[in-house]
Scaffold this active site. Structure first.
Site, mmCIF file in Angstrom:
data_model
loop_
_atom_site.group_PDB
_atom_site.id
_atom_site.type_symbol
_atom_site.label_atom_id
_atom_site.label_comp_id
_atom_site.label_asym_id
_atom_site.label_seq_id
_atom_site.Cartn_x
_atom_site.Cartn_y
_atom_site.Cartn_z
ATOM 1 N N SER A 55 0.834 -1.202 0.000
ATOM 2 C CA SER A 55 0.000 0.000 0.000
ATOM 3 C C SER A 55 0.866 1.249 0.000
ATOM 4 O O SER A 55 1.983 1.244 0.537
ATOM 5 C CB SER A 55 -0.863 -0.024 1.268
ATOM 6 O OG SER A 55 -1.469 1.215 1.474
ATOM 7 N N LYS A 82 2.067 -3.834 6.521
ATOM 8 C CA LYS A 82 2.485 -3.768 5.103
ATOM 9 C C LYS A 82 3.983 -3.504 5.026
ATOM 10 O O LYS A 82 4.701 -4.120 4.230
ATOM 11 C CB LYS A 82 1.705 -2.669 4.371
ATOM 12 C CG LYS A 82 0.217 -2.935 4.244
ATOM 13 C CD LYS A 82 -0.062 -4.192 3.434
ATOM 14 C CE LYS A 82 -1.529 -4.528 3.320
ATOM 15 N NZ LYS A 82 -1.792 -5.865 2.803
ATOM 16 N N TYR A 112 -1.919 -1.374 10.918
ATOM 17 C CA TYR A 112 -2.157 -1.844 9.542
ATOM 18 C C TYR A 112 -0.979 -1.462 8.647
ATOM 19 O O TYR A 112 -0.443 -2.288 7.909
ATOM 20 C CB TYR A 112 -3.467 -1.243 8.990
ATOM 21 C CG TYR A 112 -3.604 -1.423 7.498
ATOM 22 C CD1 TYR A 112 -3.875 -2.665 6.945
ATOM 23 C CD2 TYR A 112 -3.423 -0.340 6.620
ATOM 24 C CE1 TYR A 112 -3.971 -2.829 5.568
ATOM 25 C CE2 TYR A 112 -3.520 -0.496 5.248
ATOM 26 C CZ TYR A 112 -3.789 -1.748 4.721
ATOM 27 O OH TYR A 112 -3.871 -1.916 3.357
HETATM 28 P P1 NAD Z 1 -10.981 -7.165 1.123
HETATM 29 O O1 NAD Z 1 -11.176 -7.167 2.590
HETATM 30 O O2 NAD Z 1 -12.157 -6.945 0.260
HETATM 31 O O3 NAD Z 1 -10.268 -8.527 0.673
HETATM 32 C C1 NAD Z 1 -9.397 -9.243 1.499
HETATM 33 C C2 NAD Z 1 -9.878 -10.690 1.515
HETATM 34 O O4 NAD Z 1 -8.986 -11.471 2.316
HETATM 35 C C3 NAD Z 1 -11.258 -10.839 2.090
HETATM 36 O O5 NAD Z 1 -12.043 -11.601 1.202
HETATM 37 C C4 NAD Z 1 -11.031 -11.582 3.401
HETATM 38 O O6 NAD Z 1 -12.121 -12.433 3.716
HETATM 39 C C5 NAD Z 1 -9.768 -12.350 3.121
HETATM 40 N N1 NAD Z 1 -8.914 -12.692 4.270
HETATM 41 C C6 NAD Z 1 -8.435 -11.858 5.230
HETATM 42 N N2 NAD Z 1 -7.627 -12.541 6.059
HETATM 43 C C7 NAD Z 1 -7.598 -13.825 5.621
HETATM 44 C C8 NAD Z 1 -6.930 -15.003 6.061
HETATM 45 N N3 NAD Z 1 -6.149 -15.006 7.136
HETATM 46 N N4 NAD Z 1 -7.114 -16.136 5.345
HETATM 47 C C9 NAD Z 1 -7.926 -16.161 4.261
HETATM 48 N N5 NAD Z 1 -8.573 -15.084 3.810
HETATM 49 C C10 NAD Z 1 -8.413 -13.926 4.481
HETATM 50 O O7 NAD Z 1 -9.843 -6.086 0.813
HETATM 51 P P2 NAD Z 1 -9.331 -5.520 -0.578
HETATM 52 O O8 NAD Z 1 -9.700 -4.079 -0.627
HETATM 53 O O9 NAD Z 1 -9.712 -6.412 -1.678
HETATM 54 O O10 NAD Z 1 -7.755 -5.569 -0.320
HETATM 55 C C11 NAD Z 1 -6.966 -6.674 -0.732
HETATM 56 C C12 NAD Z 1 -5.555 -6.468 -0.237
HETATM 57 O O11 NAD Z 1 -5.063 -5.218 -0.744
HETATM 58 C C13 NAD Z 1 -5.414 -6.379 1.291
HETATM 59 O O12 NAD Z 1 -4.207 -7.017 1.658
HETATM 60 C C14 NAD Z 1 -5.341 -4.896 1.547
HETATM 61 O O13 NAD Z 1 -4.645 -4.600 2.725
HETATM 62 C C15 NAD Z 1 -4.575 -4.411 0.320
HETATM 63 N N6 NAD Z 1 -4.818 -2.997 0.018
HETATM 64 C C16 NAD Z 1 -6.090 -2.556 -0.167
HETATM 65 C C17 NAD Z 1 -6.319 -1.212 -0.435
HETATM 66 C C18 NAD Z 1 -7.721 -0.683 -0.614
HETATM 67 O O14 NAD Z 1 -7.916 0.527 -0.587
HETATM 68 N N7 NAD Z 1 -8.737 -1.515 -0.836
HETATM 69 C C19 NAD Z 1 -5.242 -0.315 -0.526
HETATM 70 C C20 NAD Z 1 -3.953 -0.810 -0.356
HETATM 71 C C21 NAD Z 1 -3.744 -2.161 -0.086
HETATM 72 C C1 UD1 Z 2 -6.900 5.260 3.892
HETATM 73 C C2 UD1 Z 2 -5.943 4.763 4.942
HETATM 74 C C3 UD1 Z 2 -4.769 4.058 4.272
HETATM 75 C C4 UD1 Z 2 -5.277 2.944 3.369
HETATM 76 C C5 UD1 Z 2 -6.268 3.538 2.358
HETATM 77 C C6 UD1 Z 2 -6.871 2.495 1.467
HETATM 78 C C7 UD1 Z 2 -6.157 6.284 6.843
HETATM 79 C C8 UD1 Z 2 -5.500 7.350 7.643
HETATM 80 N N1 UD1 Z 2 -5.493 5.872 5.757
HETATM 81 O O1 UD1 Z 2 -6.202 6.152 3.056
HETATM 82 O O2 UD1 Z 2 -3.913 3.517 5.255
HETATM 83 O O3 UD1 Z 2 -4.196 2.341 2.679
HETATM 84 O O4 UD1 Z 2 -7.322 4.187 3.072
HETATM 85 O O5 UD1 Z 2 -7.663 1.613 2.203
HETATM 86 O O6 UD1 Z 2 -7.219 5.790 7.178
HETATM 87 N N2 UD1 Z 2 -12.440 11.350 3.444
HETATM 88 C C9 UD1 Z 2 -13.470 12.197 3.838
HETATM 89 N N3 UD1 Z 2 -14.606 11.634 4.339
HETATM 90 C C10 UD1 Z 2 -14.778 10.283 4.479
HETATM 91 C C11 UD1 Z 2 -13.736 9.424 4.084
HETATM 92 C C12 UD1 Z 2 -12.573 9.994 3.586
HETATM 93 O O7 UD1 Z 2 -13.348 13.410 3.728
HETATM 94 O O8 UD1 Z 2 -15.841 9.844 4.971
HETATM 95 C C13 UD1 Z 2 -11.228 11.926 2.856
HETATM 96 C C14 UD1 Z 2 -9.946 11.633 3.615
HETATM 97 O O9 UD1 Z 2 -9.705 12.596 4.593
HETATM 98 C C15 UD1 Z 2 -8.915 11.639 2.477
HETATM 99 C C16 UD1 Z 2 -9.705 11.131 1.264
HETATM 100 O O10 UD1 Z 2 -11.078 11.350 1.581
HETATM 101 O O11 UD1 Z 2 -8.488 12.954 2.221
HETATM 102 C C17 UD1 Z 2 -9.494 9.653 0.981
HETATM 103 O O12 UD1 Z 2 -9.741 8.920 2.169
HETATM 104 P P1 UD1 Z 2 -9.722 7.309 2.198
HETATM 105 O O13 UD1 Z 2 -10.602 6.791 1.130
HETATM 106 O O14 UD1 Z 2 -10.007 6.879 3.596
HETATM 107 O O15 UD1 Z 2 -8.219 6.939 1.781
HETATM 108 P P2 UD1 Z 2 -6.817 7.409 2.411
HETATM 109 O O16 UD1 Z 2 -7.009 8.411 3.475
HETATM 110 O O17 UD1 Z 2 -5.943 7.783 1.289
#
Ligand code: NAD
Ligand code: UD1
Length: 338
Positions: free
Chosen positions: A124, A153, A149
């Protein structure tokens, strides 16, 4: 070629399974469904007309992983499984360290023993420290994370790069995602957060569909063009394509390489609200409230390394992201729950 996708029933995982199937890969999923619904995979199969082999289980279950690797010829693993809610990680640090670190340790142990040494990991942009100039490059400063979290990562990146350093057979790709939003254009799969959404776009769509009264905009006194926070939003379908590119890269290279998956363009919270309203002609009432602790003014990628080495770039526009997010939410007001 079979790809094992951990966490494949989740938001990014399900879109990546779809892309993999479209490109002719076999897909095996392990997911314990702690944050997802298996309907996502049923819909991926319906969309592609192809099957997925699904194991409901935990990636920390070593015996189950051994069984999966013994049963299938697996070429590479994409490791999405993990817990991802920042606030929850502050309240439950042990659970986050246990789940996110031990899943990777058990997975790589079994992979190593079975000789499958190609791994794509979901990292991330949160691993970048707050003292960097924008845009963020892969060699920008990391660390100084503000929550467990983020540390999981950061630590997983350390673990995996150490592994590749010690054993030259490994091919590991660390993908640092920026802000994935949107949904598949069919509206059949999308993001379905449990409880109150933490992230901006699912909150916007839930306000638009009437599940929440109004959006709280966290602060309008940041050093940005309109005072609200700026982020690099990337369409989840582009992100999924980045994983297929990473699988191809891992097949042709060894070592450990890190890539940003972002668009390189930053949009503010009010830009996002405006774009969503314009694309979909729906109202999104909002109010300005205090800043959210831990948030930065701005965060966006320099994606040129991915363009150059993965031969990948994000193609979808902000309008596509807003339209597809709404298409999913309006067709599935309660997510997979109905
Ligand atoms: P998500 O929660 O939708 O998907 C994660 C999946 O992993 C879920 O289906 C959950 O049931 C499964 N899971 C969790 N722990 C497990 C375990 N121990 N064994 C088996 N299954 C397990 O999340 P996502 O948004 O699809 O994210 C996927 C990955 O990307 C995660 O590692 C997350 O941290 C990373 N990531 C997501 C974002 C984002 O904004 N969505 C941003 C940066 C990184
Ligand atoms: C957040 C997480 C980051 C994670 C990422 C993707 C925090 C501090 N950071 O990042 O670790 O990798 O999500 O899952 O939580 N915002 C609003 N109102 C809302 C929600 C968000 O104003 O209800 C604003 C936030 O202040 C930010 C932007 O929208 O400026 C994006 O927010 P968000 O979607 O939560 O992502 P990140 O903050 O980038």
């Amino acid at each position: 070629m079979n790809i094992l996708v951990t966490g494949g029933a989740g938001y990014i995982g399900s879109h990546t399974c779809l892309k993999l199937l479209e490109q002719g890969y076999g897909v095996i999923v392990i997911d314990n469904l702690c944050n997802s619904n298996p309907k996502s995979l049923d819909r991926v199969c319906a969309l592609t007309g192809k099957d997925i082999t699904f194991y409901e289980g935990d990636v920390r279950d070593e015996a189950l992983l051994r069984k999966i690797f013994a049963t299938h010829e697996i070429t590479a693993v994409i490791h999405f499984a993990g817990l991802k809610a920042v606030g929850e990680s502050v309240a439950q640090p042990w659970r986050y360290y246990d789940n996110n670190l031990n899943s990777t340790l058990v997975l790589t142990k079994v992979m190593s023993e079975t000789g499958v040494k190609r791994l794509i990991f979901s990292s991330s942009a949160t691993v970048y420290s707050g003292d960097n100039q924008m845009p963020l490059r892969e060699d920008s400063h990391t660390g100084g994370c503000t929550n467990p979290y983020g540390w999981t990562k950061y630590m997983t990146e350390q673990i995996l790069s150490g592994l590749a350093h010690a054993d030259k057979d490994w091919s590991i790709v660390l993908l640092r995602y920026f802000n994935p939003i949107g949904a598949h254009e069919s509206g059949l799969i999308g993001e379905d957060p449990r409880g109150i959404p933490n992230n901006l776009m699912p909150y916007i769509t839930q306000v638009a569909v009437g599940r929440r009264e109004k959006l709280s905009v966290f602060g309008n006194d940041y050093a940005t063009h309109d005072g609200t926070g700026v982020r690099d939003y990337i369409h989840v379908v582009d992100l999924a394509a980045g994983h297929v590119a990473a699988v191809k890269y891992a097949a042709a290279n060894t070592g450990c390489e890190v890539f940003n998956l972002g668009t390189g363009t930053g949009y503010s919270v009010l830009d996002m609200v405006g774009a969503f309203v314009k694309a979909n002609n729906v109202a999104v009432p909002y109010q300005i409230v205090d800043r959210r602790p831990g948030d930065l003014d701005e965060c966006y990628a320099d994606p040129t390394k991915s363009e150059r080495m993965l031969n990948w770039r994000a193609e979808k526009s902000l309008e596509d992201m807003c339209r597809d997010a709404w298409n999913w939410q309006s067709k599935n007001p309660m997510g997979y729950g109905e």
